[in-house]
Design a protein around this motif. Structure first.
Motif, mmCIF file in Angstrom:
data_model
loop_
_atom_site.group_PDB
_atom_site.id
_atom_site.type_symbol
_atom_site.label_atom_id
_atom_site.label_comp_id
_atom_site.label_asym_id
_atom_site.label_seq_id
_atom_site.Cartn_x
_atom_site.Cartn_y
_atom_site.Cartn_z
ATOM 1 N N ARG A 176 37.500 -22.097 23.767
ATOM 2 C CA ARG A 176 37.179 -20.771 23.238
ATOM 3 C C ARG A 176 37.811 -19.700 24.135
ATOM 4 O O ARG A 176 38.439 -18.768 23.657
ATOM 5 C CB ARG A 176 35.657 -20.617 23.233
ATOM 6 N N PHE A 258 33.020 -8.072 30.220
ATOM 7 C CA PHE A 258 32.317 -8.733 31.318
ATOM 8 C C PHE A 258 32.666 -8.100 32.661
ATOM 9 O O PHE A 258 31.782 -7.739 33.440
ATOM 10 C CB PHE A 258 32.656 -10.230 31.318
ATOM 11 N N HIS B 206 27.839 -26.285 21.626
ATOM 12 C CA HIS B 206 28.787 -25.734 22.591
ATOM 13 C C HIS B 206 28.232 -24.452 23.203
ATOM 14 O O HIS B 206 28.911 -23.795 23.977
ATOM 15 C CB HIS B 206 30.130 -25.434 21.914
ATOM 16 N N HIS B 207 27.034 -24.053 22.795
ATOM 17 C CA HIS B 207 26.442 -22.811 23.299
ATOM 18 C C HIS B 207 25.342 -23.145 24.296
ATOM 19 O O HIS B 207 24.205 -23.411 23.919
ATOM 20 C CB HIS B 207 25.915 -21.970 22.143
ATOM 21 N N GLU B 209 23.575 -21.483 26.199
ATOM 22 C CA GLU B 209 22.361 -20.664 26.249
ATOM 23 C C GLU B 209 21.272 -21.221 25.339
ATOM 24 O O GLU B 209 20.101 -20.942 25.519
ATOM 25 C CB GLU B 209 22.656 -19.194 25.932
ATOM 26 N N VAL B 250 27.129 -15.651 29.297
ATOM 27 C CA VAL B 250 27.337 -14.354 29.940
ATOM 28 C C VAL B 250 26.189 -13.969 30.878
ATOM 29 O O VAL B 250 26.418 -13.554 32.014
ATOM 30 C CB VAL B 250 27.547 -13.261 28.861
ATOM 31 N N VAL B 251 24.947 -14.103 30.419
ATOM 32 C CA VAL B 251 23.806 -13.688 31.247
ATOM 33 C C VAL B 251 23.786 -14.458 32.565
ATOM 34 O O VAL B 251 23.656 -13.878 33.649
ATOM 35 C CB VAL B 251 22.472 -13.896 30.473
#
Ligand SMILES: Nc1ncnc2c1ncn2[C@@H]1O[C@H](COP(=O)(O)OP(=O)(O)OP(=O)(O)O)[C@@H](O)[C@H]1O
Ligand SMILES: Nc1ncnc2c1ncn2[C@@H]1O[C@H](COP(=O)(O)OP(=O)(O)O)[C@@H](O)[C@H]1O
Ligand SMILES: [Mg+2]
Ligand SMILES: [Mg+2]
Lengths: 271, 286
Positions: A176, A258, B206-207, B209, B250-251
């Motif tokens: 990705r 980001f 694939h995530h 989180e 991201v977090v």
């Protein structure tokens, strides 16, 4: 290429009990060399919208303009070469006995010499880290591998506008990221990219502008900061964090990417 | 190969076990799974991650007998899916990766009912279960739509409703949110959370989180099970992540970069709170 949609409307199955008004007057421009992110809930009309960009669907109202010219007056094959569309479920369009032949199909149709075709095939597959899949049957691949092959097929046409409908669904996180880097590379080479995605974090990373659809209409269009800070609950993680901090720490500003967000957080902590 | 008597594992503490399972697709030089062993205890919520082609969906297909191992053995509630697939499918339901292919019936409600029809559920109960499942995934009003005409996320919800209607004890979800929007993803995850403890869940994604609250995370790469860890250990193992083409959400990445522990800060809200607490205490001390 400058691609413009003017008050585009689209109704599925008109006049039947299943009639769906999927687009209710959408106007937007894809400027040359920009990445336009398209976001919106399931069923908001994203896939319907992008299929108008190469006239795979003909609007039931409004018009599509290519550099100011009515797209319906252009040759369809020409339009499809210049505007490359990767469908939401591109796997179902794979058909050749090997991945390599599948990717070569469209460039070969363009009448390029065989050397050029092979070069483009290799280049596109490599861009998606799919080089080692070249000799495999596209039907015997994992979900994410199929998706890479399908995206490579459209890349190999070298379109002026690349339209990607949820291209990262099913890709592993590193792939990705590679695809996002590839999108930025194309943009820097002057190609426009339309990126439909429900992953707001990735839209935040690459989009120059964002268009938010809702029930077939444009709810908001503008820079990522303009669109995402308007409704932070429906924003990428970076914006959600920053907007929660903004109430007591207005100095954080309006970071979206980001790296920007990290800088802003570090400045806050350093202060 | 060993043949432990039927039911030696039955009543034991595992609902799913894979013992040294290997599998190659016919005509393929490379095994899709090699020597994979793990167990699921009842009520566990276990994630599966790894690069494209790592073997996740192959594992899923072995669990309900769609594929049979070349060697090793799978047991689901004490039964072998290779020999008793229909018995196993009453206990273990799968949401397949590709929501396009799974939908077969003319209308959404028939599709959701499809799995129940083979189970001999009485008509009235069937109607209730179908309605309940459609409600659970937020598809009210779509009952008479044709699956072909739905958007990607809507299709994925239909497939999930079909699985829920069967009420299996074990849910195997192969990328269940890949086509959902952010709100839909939150809804489906919140719903899965309500099944915690009541169902055993194997969740491929694939995530990352989506797995921060799971009990364990399995990593499949090149057909091998390369890790089986708690989310805390998994999220703080940078080498493991990199080697397996994984990237922190991201977090967690923001947290790590500013010196906070990524494993305990799961949402933008908790991260923002932690940052505020840190800057406040900093100002007070200074
Ligand atoms: N039908 C098939 N025939 C032959 N090989 C296959 C088939 N399906 C998958 N494979 C191969 O088996 C390996 C494992 O594939 P699998 O679908 O299990 O991966 P995955 O982990 O689910 O990947 P993804 O994240 O892309 O969904 C890959 O090398 C893939 O190319
Ligand atoms: N082939 C079709 N026939 C009828 N309705 C459709 C078809 N494709 C999509 N729709 C409907 O049009 C609306 C917009 O769908 P779509 O463009 O796929 O949304 P998105 O891509 O934003 O999820 C939805 O209500 C969907 O159910
Ligand atoms: Mg869509
Ligand atoms: Mg898979």
């Amino acid at each position: 290429m400058r691609l413009e949609l003017r008050d585009v409307r689209y109704v599925y199955a008109p006049g039947t009990p299943f009639e769906v008004e999927a687009l209710r007057g959408v106007s937007l421009v894809v400027e040359p060399g920009e990445v336009l992110g398209i976001v919106g809930g399931t069923g908001s009309g994203k896939s319907t919208l992008v299929q108008h960009m190469n006239l795979l669907l003909t609007p039931t109202g409004g018009e599509v303009l290519v550099d100011g010219v009515d797209a319906t007056t252009l040759k369809k094959s020409e339009l499809r070469r210049r505007v490359g569309l990767v469908f939401q479920f591109p796997e179902s369009a794979l058909f050749a006995p090997t991945v390599e032949e599948d990717v070569a199909f469209a460039p070969r149709q363009l009448g390029l010499d065989e050397e050029e075709v092979q070069e483009r095939v290799l280049e596109s597959l490599r861009a998606l880290e799919a080089g080692e899949l070249a000799a495999r049957s596209p039907f015997a691949l994992s979900g994410g591998e199929k998706r890479r092959a399908a995206i490579a097929g459209v890349l190999a046409m070298k379109p002026e506008v690349l339209v990607l409908d949820e291209p990262t669904a099913g890709l592993d996180p590193a792939t990705r990221e590679d695809l996002l880097a590839l999108i930025l590379g194309l943009r820097n080479a002057g190609i426009s990219v339309v990126l439909v995605s429900h992953d707001l974090d990735e839209v935040a990373e690459v989009a120059d502008r964002v268009c938010a659809l809702q029930e077939g209409r444009v709810r908001a269009i503008g820079t990522p900061a303009e669109v995402f800070y308007r409704e932070p609950a429906q924003a990428p993680a970076t914006v959600r964090v920053a907007s929660l901090l903004r109430e007591s720490k207005p100095e954080i500003g309006a970071p979206v990417r980001f790296a920007e967000t990290l800088d802003a957080l570090r400045a806050l902590q350093g202060a | 190969m060993e043949h432990p008597g039927e039911g030696t594992r039955n009543g034991g503490s595992f609902v799913v076990s894979c013992e040294s399972v290997s599998f190659s697709y016919p005509g393929s030089g490379r095994p899709a799974l090699s020597d994979v062993s793990f167990e699921l205890r009842p009520g566990e919520y276990v994630g599966v991650v790894g690069p494209n082609g790592g073997g996740k969906s192959t594992l899923v297909r072995l669990l309900n007998g769609l594929l049979k191992p070349d060697s090793g053995r799978v047991l689901v509630s004490g039964r072998d899916p290779a020999t008793e697939p229909f018995e196993v499918r009453k206990h273990l339901g799968i949401l397949f990766q590709d929501p396009e292919n799974g939908l077969v019936a003319p209308f959404v409600e028939d599709d959701v009912a499809f799995g129940l029809e083979n189970l001999g559920v009485p008509r009235k109960e069937m109607r209730d279960r179908v309605a309940g499942a459609i409600r659970a995934v937020g598809l009210e009003g779509f009952e008479r739509r044709e699956p072909d005409t739905l958007s990607g996320g809507e299709k994925q919800r239909v497939a999930l409703a079909g699985l829920l209607a069967v009420e299996p004890d074990i849910l195997v979800l192969d990328e269940p949110t890949s086509m959902l929007d952010a709100a839909g993803r939150r809804e489906v995850l919140a719903y899965l959370e309500t099944l915690r403890a009541e169902k055993t869940v194997l969740h491929v994604t694939h995530h990352l989180e989506e797995l921060v609250r799971s009990d364990r995370i399995l990593v499949l790469n090149g057909g091998e099970l390369v890790a089986d860890k708690t989310p805390e250990r998994f999220l703080s193992d940078a080498d493991l992540l990199r080697e397996n083409r994984l990237v922190l959400p991201v977090v967690q990445r923001l947290a790590l970069e500013i010196g906070l522990s990524p494993a305990r800060l799961r949402t933008p809200e908790t991260l923002a709170e932690a940052i505020l607490a840190k800057t406040e205490s900093g100002t007070r001390a200074g």
